[in-house]
Write a protein that holds these residues in place. Structure first.
Motif: not given
Length: 106
Positions: A27-30, A60-61, A77-88, A94-96
């Motif tokens: 997702a882009g942040v404007n 959404q992810a 779905v078991v063992g769910v993991d959520i990761d966050y990164e910033v790109l660009g 924002l990548m989730v």
């Protein structure tokens, strides 16, 4: 669809493993959101603008991950993991990523 961070689903037996599934959102942040969030930095307080963006991207992810699990015939779905990164170049994206193991439970 059951999604859990635990390796099992309480009260249910895993009868089949379908593989690892992912859901990714970039997702882009404007500029306007950046400006409003910057005001929070100056005056203090929480940046609900970014928080709302983060919540939406995470939801959404997870939804995309669950959809991919259904496509391979899983009902959990078991063992769910959520990761966050910033790109660009300016960290303006924002990548989730949501990941877990698609399974069939009974």
């Amino acid at each position: 669809m059951i999604s859990t961070t635990t390796p099992t689903v309480e009260g249910k037996a895993i009868v089949e493993y379908k593989g690892i599934v992912f859901g990714e959102v970039v997702a882009g942040v404007n500029v306007i959101k950046d400006f409003v969030a910057g005001l929070s930095n100056v005056f203090g307080g929480r940046s609900t603008t970014y928080e709302d963006e983060l919540i939406q991207a995470r939801q959404q992810a997870i939804a995309e991950m669950e959809q991919r699990a259904m496509q391979v015939g899983a009902n959990a779905v078991v063992g769910v993991d959520i990761d966050y990164e910033v790109l660009g170049a300016d960290n303006g994206m924002l990548m989730v990523t949501a990941s877990g193991t698609a399974v069939v439970v009974q």
